[in-house]
Design an enzyme around this catalytic site. Sequence first.
Site, PDB file in Angstrom:
ATOM      1  N   GLU A 294       0.838  -1.195   0.000  1.00 23.56           N
ATOM      2  CA  GLU A 294       0.000   0.000   0.000  1.00 23.56           C
ATOM      3  C   GLU A 294       0.873   1.243   0.000  1.00 23.56           C
ATOM      4  O   GLU A 294       2.096   1.163   0.166  1.00 23.56           O
ATOM      5  CB  GLU A 294      -0.951  -0.014   1.199  1.00 23.56           C
ATOM      6  CG  GLU A 294      -1.969  -1.140   1.141  1.00 23.56           C
ATOM      7  CD  GLU A 294      -2.945  -1.143   2.291  1.00 23.56           C
ATOM      8  OE1 GLU A 294      -3.978  -1.826   2.172  1.00 23.56           O
ATOM      9  OE2 GLU A 294      -2.690  -0.484   3.308  1.00 23.56           O
TER      10      GLU A 294
ATOM     11  N   HIS B  71      -8.793  10.186   3.438  1.00 23.11           N
ATOM     12  CA  HIS B  71      -8.467   9.103   2.516  1.00 23.11           C
ATOM     13  C   HIS B  71      -8.654   9.618   1.097  1.00 23.11           C
ATOM     14  O   HIS B  71      -9.668  10.240   0.786  1.00 23.11           O
ATOM     15  CB  HIS B  71      -9.353   7.882   2.762  1.00 23.11           C
ATOM     16  CG  HIS B  71      -8.829   6.638   2.122  1.00 23.11           C
ATOM     17  ND1 HIS B  71      -8.872   6.426   0.766  1.00 23.11           N
ATOM     18  CD2 HIS B  71      -8.215   5.546   2.647  1.00 23.11           C
ATOM     19  CE1 HIS B  71      -8.321   5.258   0.487  1.00 23.11           C
ATOM     20  NE2 HIS B  71      -7.908   4.709   1.612  1.00 23.11           N
TER      21      HIS B  71
ATOM     22  N   ARG C 172      -0.781   9.030   2.018  1.00 22.53           N
ATOM     23  CA  ARG C 172      -2.150   9.491   1.794  1.00 22.53           C
ATOM     24  C   ARG C 172      -2.288  11.008   1.797  1.00 22.53           C
ATOM     25  O   ARG C 172      -3.098  11.551   1.045  1.00 22.53           O
ATOM     26  CB  ARG C 172      -3.073   8.891   2.863  1.00 22.53           C
ATOM     27  CG  ARG C 172      -3.302   7.410   2.671  1.00 22.53           C
ATOM     28  CD  ARG C 172      -4.112   6.833   3.804  1.00 22.53           C
ATOM     29  NE  ARG C 172      -4.402   5.424   3.551  1.00 22.53           N
ATOM     30  CZ  ARG C 172      -5.016   4.636   4.415  1.00 22.53           C
ATOM     31  NH1 ARG C 172      -5.404   5.100   5.582  1.00 22.53           N
ATOM     32  NH2 ARG C 172      -5.246   3.364   4.114  1.00 22.53           N
TER      33      ARG C 172
ATOM     34  N   HIS D 286     -11.068  10.369   7.046  1.00 25.10           N
ATOM     35  CA  HIS D 286     -10.903   8.929   7.200  1.00 25.10           C
ATOM     36  C   HIS D 286     -10.384   8.500   8.565  1.00 25.10           C
ATOM     37  O   HIS D 286     -10.852   7.517   9.131  1.00 25.10           O
ATOM     38  CB  HIS D 286      -9.958   8.423   6.119  1.00 25.10           C
ATOM     39  CG  HIS D 286      -9.718   6.948   6.136  1.00 25.10           C
ATOM     40  ND1 HIS D 286     -10.732   6.028   5.988  1.00 25.10           N
ATOM     41  CD2 HIS D 286      -8.581   6.227   6.299  1.00 25.10           C
ATOM     42  CE1 HIS D 286     -10.234   4.800   6.041  1.00 25.10           C
ATOM     43  NE2 HIS D 286      -8.934   4.893   6.238  1.00 25.10           N
TER      44      HIS D 286
ATOM     45  N   ARG E  82      -0.817   9.018   9.327  1.00 25.09           N
ATOM     46  CA  ARG E  82      -0.765   7.567   9.537  1.00 25.09           C
ATOM     47  C   ARG E  82      -0.377   6.826   8.268  1.00 25.09           C
ATOM     48  O   ARG E  82      -0.925   7.066   7.199  1.00 25.09           O
ATOM     49  CB  ARG E  82      -2.134   7.059  10.005  1.00 25.09           C
ATOM     50  CG  ARG E  82      -2.206   5.542  10.144  1.00 25.09           C
ATOM     51  CD  ARG E  82      -3.534   5.110  10.696  1.00 25.09           C
ATOM     52  NE  ARG E  82      -4.631   5.278   9.759  1.00 25.09           N
ATOM     53  CZ  ARG E  82      -4.972   4.393   8.824  1.00 25.09           C
ATOM     54  NH1 ARG E  82      -4.273   3.291   8.666  1.00 25.09           N
ATOM     55  NH2 ARG E  82      -6.013   4.616   8.046  1.00 25.09           N
TER      56      ARG E  82
END
Length: 534
Positions: free
Chosen positions: A118, A240, A291, A352, A387
């Site tokens: 990811e 997100h 992100r 998110h 994060r």
Amino acid sequence: MTEPLRFDVLILGSGLAGLTVALSLADQCRVAVVTKRRLIDGSSDWAQGGIAAVLDRHEDDFDSHVQDTLIAGAGLCKPDVVRHIVEHAPDSIHWLIDKGVPFTTDRDNPSGYHLTREGGHSHRRIIHAADATGHAVQTTLEARVRAHPNIQLFESHSAIDLITHKTLGQSEARVYGAYVFDNASATVQVFAAQHTVLATGGAGKVYLYTSNPDTATGDGIAMAWRAGCRVSNMEFIQFHPTCLFHPQAKTFLISEAVRGEGGQLKLPDDARFQGRRFMPEYDAREELAPRDIVARAIDAEMKKRGLDCVYLDISHRPAEFIQEHFPNIYAHCLKFGIDMTREPIPVVPAAHYTCGGVVTDLNARTDLPGLYAVGETACTGLHGANRLASNSLLECVVLGRNAAQQILQQPRIEVPRLPAWDESRVTQADEEVTIAHDWDEIRRLMWNYVGIVRSTTRLHQAERRIKLLNEEIQSFYARYRISTDLLELRNLVVVADLIVQCALARHESRGLHATRDYPGMFDEAKDTVLSRTS
């Protein structure tokens, strides 16, 4: 007066963090799990991508996972916390496997499981259960929690406030339990406990557009703040990058793993933009950038070009591959007439994850003895200013188990007699529309003034309006009988104010906090810590 319900441990919340604590304690303690809706209704169940852990030691190592987390966190992660959680990740994954979680297997991988990659990760290290990891984990643990004789469940119950030394007029700080609203009977019950654990999740519903379920109203953060705990780094709200954009689709996330498996972000496929990719213009890591970078890039493209959305395209991969790896996303998109094997998915950013929260240590201890916070409710130092993908479920398990061990090591105390809830507010509100109106105003205000890119002017405008809303809500709360909607609204306005105050205090752009007035970043990274006296 109804006698308090007495337990060794009271857990408020039923996501992965709360259930981990409950199962880790239940063989030795009497545990109560209180949750606002059903046991499974929360953000953990919605998690798609997976859990980050170094399981293939031939291709990956702890140092790489630590470094990826530190880079994503933009200088604000606590290195000792990051290393502790990363190094305890494999044991935590095996704990979940022992509980029966059906992770996707892969005979060709030395770990025995399929590992995906990811955004922000340098290696494939995301263990998953197809594209519905959270649901697989939650349903597995839910079954074990329901079957355990030492765990008593209180579904459709909403925590109101913590019962502290101040409630009892004592000088020595301590938490003794909580007042809890039974949604079915509309009565308040006193829960007395040796230890209380906040596992209520984040605060995504403070924004108009969010990937979070309706339960994410920041309840634990607000309760801890009212009780006197410090709260930190609330300005770092992760948006997100890719939520499904469709008028009938409510808060459906398109997993980071779609980009991890080759999905590309594109402009509309029309005469003007011709489906052109744009991420290479923003970051060398392209679609696999962290992100915050991807979300800001999408936001910039939408604003610059007047677009309602952008598009995530993985249709160049074989249809069989897409259906095998993303069965739930494929089926959900198909319900809205979008075939991701043949066409791109329309996406927009949405709130998110709450990177900040109640200040805790590695054992989940807060500023108040007897009170712990785990999961998205807590600010541990793992996530810093942004994060890293799939570190959140990992934190829930590692620190949930730590919290349980810490609780088991504590000597028993004598819980004093706790006062009953003040039932003097007997008037039923005759204008529930006030609650709905204030709820909507807060969420629109936060989206428009405290969103992906901020300014000091807009933050001050939000601050002034939130102050007025808070006064209105507190007045309403003081006069009328409580309801679940009112409790959530009361918590929501507190969290909105904490986000704004933290954002105003940070005079730089770092990680998830981007402001037009302070575009640079200081050499030294510092946490934004709020206390009731600050």
